[in-house]
Design a protein around this motif. Structure first.
Motif, short mmCIF file in Angstrom:
data_model
loop_
_atom_site.label_atom_id
_atom_site.label_comp_id
_atom_site.label_asym_id
_atom_site.label_seq_id
_atom_site.Cartn_x
_atom_site.Cartn_y
_atom_site.Cartn_z
N LEU A 173 0.84 -1.22 0.00
CA LEU A 173 0.00 0.00 0.00
C LEU A 173 0.87 1.27 0.00
CD1 LEU A 173 -2.62 -1.10 2.72
CD2 LEU A 173 -2.95 -1.17 0.24
N PRO A 174 1.75 1.42 -1.01
CA PRO A 174 2.71 2.54 -0.99
C PRO A 174 2.04 3.91 -1.04
CG PRO A 174 2.78 1.37 -3.09
CD PRO A 174 1.92 0.55 -2.19
N ASP A 175 0.75 3.95 -1.44
CA ASP A 175 0.10 5.27 -1.54
C ASP A 175 -0.47 5.76 -0.21
OD1 ASP A 175 0.80 5.22 -4.16
OD2 ASP A 175 -1.13 4.37 -4.83
N GLU A 176 -0.39 4.90 0.82
CA GLU A 176 -0.82 5.37 2.14
C GLU A 176 0.20 6.40 2.62
OE1 GLU A 176 -3.45 5.06 4.15
OE2 GLU A 176 -4.35 4.02 2.45
N ASP A 177 -0.18 7.66 2.56
CA ASP A 177 0.78 8.72 2.88
C ASP A 177 0.92 8.93 4.37
OD1 ASP A 177 2.24 9.66 0.91
OD2 ASP A 177 1.06 11.46 0.48
N THR A 178 2.16 9.01 4.84
CA THR A 178 2.37 9.39 6.24
C THR A 178 3.25 10.63 6.26
OG1 THR A 178 4.32 7.96 6.37
CG2 THR A 178 2.24 7.01 7.13
N SER A 179 3.13 11.39 7.34
CA SER A 179 3.91 12.63 7.38
C SER A 179 5.39 12.32 7.60
CB SER A 179 3.39 13.53 8.50
OG SER A 179 3.38 12.80 9.70
N ASP A 180 6.23 13.24 7.16
CA ASP A 180 7.68 13.08 7.31
C ASP A 180 8.08 13.12 8.78
OD1 ASP A 180 7.95 12.95 4.65
OD2 ASP A 180 9.03 14.84 4.39
N VAL A 181 9.03 12.28 9.13
CA VAL A 181 9.60 12.31 10.47
C VAL A 181 11.00 12.92 10.32
CG1 VAL A 181 10.37 10.93 12.44
CG2 VAL A 181 8.36 10.20 11.10
N PRO A 182 11.24 14.10 10.90
CA PRO A 182 12.57 14.71 10.74
C PRO A 182 13.59 14.03 11.65
CG PRO A 182 11.21 16.06 12.18
CD PRO A 182 10.35 14.90 11.75
N VAL A 183 14.80 13.87 11.15
CA VAL A 183 15.87 13.27 11.97
C VAL A 183 16.89 14.37 12.26
CG1 VAL A 183 17.63 11.48 12.10
CG2 VAL A 183 15.51 11.04 10.85
N TYR A 184 17.15 14.61 13.55
CA TYR A 184 18.07 15.67 13.96
C TYR A 184 19.29 15.11 14.67
CZ TYR A 184 14.72 19.42 13.03
OH TYR A 184 13.88 20.30 12.42
N LEU A 185 20.42 15.76 14.45
CA LEU A 185 21.61 15.48 15.24
C LEU A 185 21.78 16.66 16.19
CD1 LEU A 185 24.68 13.69 14.58
CD2 LEU A 185 25.19 16.09 14.76
N ALA A 186 22.06 16.41 17.45
CA ALA A 186 22.19 17.51 18.41
C ALA A 186 23.32 17.23 19.39
CB ALA A 186 20.89 17.69 19.19
N TYR A 187 23.98 18.31 19.81
CA TYR A 187 25.03 18.18 20.84
C TYR A 187 25.12 19.49 21.59
CZ TYR A 187 27.69 20.20 16.91
OH TYR A 187 28.11 20.97 15.84
N PRO A 188 25.69 19.47 22.82
CA PRO A 188 25.72 20.69 23.63
C PRO A 188 26.62 21.76 23.01
CG PRO A 188 26.28 18.75 24.94
CD PRO A 188 26.28 18.33 23.51
N GLU A 189 26.17 22.97 23.17
CA GLU A 189 26.91 24.16 22.71
C GLU A 189 28.38 24.08 23.15
OE1 GLU A 189 27.19 27.41 20.73
OE2 GLU A 189 25.08 27.16 21.28
N GLU A 190 28.62 23.60 24.39
CA GLU A 190 29.99 23.63 24.91
C GLU A 190 30.91 22.62 24.20
OE1 GLU A 190 29.35 20.89 28.88
OE2 GLU A 190 29.10 23.05 29.03
N LEU A 191 30.32 21.70 23.42
CA LEU A 191 31.16 20.74 22.68
C LEU A 191 31.34 21.18 21.22
CD1 LEU A 191 29.99 17.27 24.05
CD2 LEU A 191 32.02 18.59 24.66
N ARG A 192 31.05 22.44 20.96
CA ARG A 192 31.15 22.98 19.60
C ARG A 192 32.50 22.69 18.94
NH1 ARG A 192 28.93 27.03 16.66
NH2 ARG A 192 27.46 27.69 18.24
N HIS A 193 33.58 22.74 19.74
CA HIS A 193 34.92 22.57 19.15
C HIS A 193 35.47 21.16 19.31
CE1 HIS A 193 34.88 26.76 18.30
NE2 HIS A 193 34.70 27.06 19.58
N SER A 194 34.63 20.24 19.77
CA SER A 194 35.13 18.89 20.00
C SER A 194 35.41 18.19 18.67
CB SER A 194 34.08 18.09 20.78
OG SER A 194 34.30 16.71 20.57
N ARG A 195 36.63 17.68 18.54
CA ARG A 195 37.00 16.99 17.29
C ARG A 195 36.28 15.65 17.16
NH1 ARG A 195 40.78 18.80 14.22
NH2 ARG A 195 41.28 16.73 13.44
N ARG A 196 36.01 15.02 18.32
CA ARG A 196 35.26 13.75 18.28
C ARG A 196 33.86 13.98 17.72
NH1 ARG A 196 37.39 11.73 23.71
NH2 ARG A 196 36.26 13.49 24.48
N ILE A 197 33.21 15.04 18.21
CA ILE A 197 31.85 15.33 17.75
C ILE A 197 31.86 15.66 16.27
CG2 ILE A 197 29.88 16.90 17.94
CD1 ILE A 197 29.82 15.76 20.57
N SER A 198 32.82 16.50 15.83
CA SER A 198 32.79 16.86 14.40
C SER A 198 33.11 15.66 13.53
CB SER A 198 33.66 18.07 14.06
OG SER A 198 34.84 18.04 14.79
#
Length: 304
Positions: free
Chosen positions: A256-281
């Motif tokens: 039933l591919p025409d059964e439309d469902t709304s998009d689910v957004p996928v977000y990546l998030a991390y704390p402001e204080e880890l802005r410069h972390s090389r592991r995170i980037s």
């Protein structure tokens, strides 16, 4: 508040954490009497009792609990600072605590981690899969991938992609049981989905509710998509799954591919204080590259 020096607080934290003077002493390489002396001095300077002393060990008083809350967040902050100092060096190594949902973690992220470790063999990833949203500013995790926009302040967030919830069955299942042409046909099939009461994205819940009104002949509910997928690939029925699984499981057939469902957004998030972390980037770049490769592959498969 004189006398609240760092050393005494550090010792208090160790004692509150260990629940005993002896254990704390072992950890701090101090004798029990030295630890006891420092705690008494701290209690005098605060003019209050921090521990009830019991035969079985120490229990925090209400004032002790207050102070322990403060030292816990201090030690988290100090850990965060030392992580940032280490991260500012050139190498990408050490521990990265990643949290995401059980479905995304088992079905999308874990199978792709080989590439991350090929690039950074010394990295230690601690993958925490749970539906509960961990508190990033309090450093319960370093980075999160979430199926809705994170609401906490002080987070850097990046939208990665959209997912749609769709119906799938295995080729075997369809050959044996036929392909539903319209949604009413669900009445002749077994539906595999998340339990309507379990934590799940809104668009999946809406689709499941709609399908339930057509009375599937049989039902299997599982509290995560990994379990749903297992049922579907073992020819058990028609399952509600995120569309990204089709890339890695080519045997899945859309239903039933025409059964439309709304998009689910996928977000990546991390704390402001880890802005410069090389592991995170390093992790962020890896996930973004994987998503670009994933989209390209889905296009080639004609699935986007």
């Amino acid at each position: 508040m004189t006398g609240m020096d760092w050393d005494k607080l550090r010792i208090f934290h160790a004692v509150a954490d260990a629940g005993s003077l002896t254990h704390a002493g072992d950890k701090l390489n101090l004798s029990q009497s030295a630890v006891s002396r420092q705690i008494r001095a701290l209690e005098e300077s605060l003019n209050s009792t921090l521990f009830h002393r019991h035969a079985r060990g120490l229990i925090l008083t209400e004032q002790g609990e207050l102070l322990f809350d403060a030292t816990k967040s201090m030690s988290k902050r100090l850990e965060a600072a030392s992580a940032r100092i280490r991260d500012s060096e050139e190498e990408v190594f050490g521990e990265l605590r990643v949290t995401t949902t059980f479905g995304f973690g088992t079905l999308w992220l874990a199978p792709r981690l080989t590439k991350l470790y090929e690039q950074y063999p010394d990295l230690k990833v601690d993958l925490m899969l749970e539906e509960r949203v961990l508190d990033l500013p309090m450093r319960e995790a370093d980075v999160a991938i979430r199926m809705k926009e994170p609401s906490q302040a002080d987070l850097i967030r990046k939208r990665l992609m959209s997912v749609q919830m769709k119906l799938y069955a295995s080729r075997n299942y369809v050959e044996r049981n036929g392909m539903p042409e319209v949604i009413e046909d669900i009445g002749a099939h077994r539906l595999i989905c998340q339990n309507p009461r379990s934590a799940q994205v809104g668009s999946a819940a809406v689709l499941v509710q709609k399908l339930m009104t057509h009375n599937p002949s049989s039902l299997l509910t599982v509290n995560n998509y990994f379990g749903v997928l297992q049922g579907v690939i073992h020819d058990l029925g028609i399952g509600v799954l995120p569309d990204y699984v089709t890339e890695d499981f080519p045997d899945l057939v859309p239903v039933l591919p025409d059964e439309d469902t709304s998009d689910v957004p996928v977000y990546l998030a991390y704390p402001e204080e880890l802005r410069h972390s090389r592991r995170i980037s390093a992790f962020r770049d890896f996930v973004q590259n994987e998503i670009i490769a994933h989209r390209k592959h889905m296009k080639e498969l004609g699935k986007i």
